[in-house]
Motif scaffolding. Sequence first.
Motif, mmCIF file in Angstrom:
data_model
loop_
_atom_site.group_PDB
_atom_site.id
_atom_site.type_symbol
_atom_site.label_atom_id
_atom_site.label_comp_id
_atom_site.label_asym_id
_atom_site.label_seq_id
_atom_site.Cartn_x
_atom_site.Cartn_y
_atom_site.Cartn_z
ATOM 1 N N GLU A 70 0.839 -1.205 0.000
ATOM 2 C CA GLU A 70 0.000 0.000 0.000
ATOM 3 C C GLU A 70 0.871 1.250 0.000
ATOM 4 N N LYS A 71 1.918 1.233 0.818
ATOM 5 C CA LYS A 71 2.854 2.355 0.853
ATOM 6 C C LYS A 71 3.536 2.528 -0.494
ATOM 7 N N THR A 72 3.919 1.408 -1.113
ATOM 8 C CA THR A 72 4.576 1.446 -2.421
ATOM 9 C C THR A 72 3.659 2.044 -3.473
ATOM 10 N N PHE A 73 2.394 1.648 -3.436
ATOM 11 C CA PHE A 73 1.441 2.221 -4.398
ATOM 12 C C PHE A 73 1.316 3.722 -4.205
ATOM 13 N N LYS A 74 1.099 4.154 -2.989
ATOM 14 C CA LYS A 74 0.822 5.569 -2.732
ATOM 15 C C LYS A 74 2.052 6.449 -3.008
ATOM 16 N N LYS A 75 3.233 5.982 -2.642
ATOM 17 C CA LYS A 75 4.432 6.804 -2.783
ATOM 18 C C LYS A 75 5.002 6.783 -4.195
ATOM 19 N N THR A 76 4.801 5.709 -4.941
ATOM 20 C CA THR A 76 5.438 5.570 -6.253
ATOM 21 C C THR A 76 4.448 5.357 -7.392
#
Length: 366
Positions: free
Chosen positions: A212-218
């Motif tokens: 989820e963090k990867t999706f939102k940040k990148t």
Amino acid sequence: MCHFTQRSSTFSFSKICNIFWRFHHTSTSHLCSCSKTISDEKYQDPFQLGRKDLKNLYEDIKKELLVSAAELKEMCDYYFDGKGKAFRPMIVVLMARACNIHHNNSKEVQASQRSVAIIAEMIHTASLVHDDVIDDANSRRGKRTLNQIWGERKAVLAGDFILSAASVALARIGNTTIISVLTQVIEDLVRGEFLQLGSKENENERFAHYLEKTFKKTASLIANSCKAVSILGCPDPKVHEIAYQYGKNVGIAFQLIDDVLDFTSCADHLGKPTAADLKLGLATGPVLFACQQFPEMNAMIMRRFSKPGDVERARKYVLQSDGVQQTTYLAQRYCHAATREIRKLRPSPEREALVHLTEMVLMRDK
């Protein structure tokens, strides 16, 4: 697998590991067929195809950043030096052409679609400036960071200014739908940064948290920028979803490979320090997979590798495990999902370039 971020919480982590281990052993020839794919079809170089639409990109960005204060101008121009590959704008203009051709065989990129490419690069760069301040980073793209040269306060203000200039350019497009789509990116960047500041005690929740963090940040930036140009070029909601899913899957794969390179590439080649994520207390894909073979890493993850020797031990465990391989296999799955999506569009050189771009993401070494 393209919806993995939504479904991952229903899997135990051990099941995730088994899925990708099984996938590797049953499909190695398919996964490692990048060179075969290129030789079987007429190769379309994404950077060559996108070059025309990206001509004077950085000069146009600098026009958006027109400011009288000499020091602020110098700071804003620092990363817009024309030496980058313009990876995100290139995806955006290729997606614009692919969608335009799919809709009405138009081979031209609209001015508003090119503006989205410019805005995407500005938002991305502003996020890098802010990330470097948060991380107290020393180097970026092989040179010193803004915060190291001008200090944290001025760097934050420079990032804010770039973001505000991007917002002005976005408003100038004059399409409320596009404004809504691209402002979602800014919200996701902030939420992603907050996710990165936290961690999950439950091992089965950690991977979902990481993705989820990867999706939102990148990935959100790439996904929503692709969606924006598809909306501008084609009225079909199905095409908008194809563009979004392609960008989302490529974006997640790109970050997964980035996380792999943090363990496998040297600092000089990468343009930033290696093991940087561990030093920041972050457990990325290779660490989470390695944790299955070395359960003692759980305690280190929870204390964010803060004890003396934690970073070195964690890096050693990752390299002794199959964490790097498993993360690479996961990136391959996302790239395959991106390819399946983009092949739903009408054939075009730009569509094939976007297919080959997924292979370039997997093969990159910096």
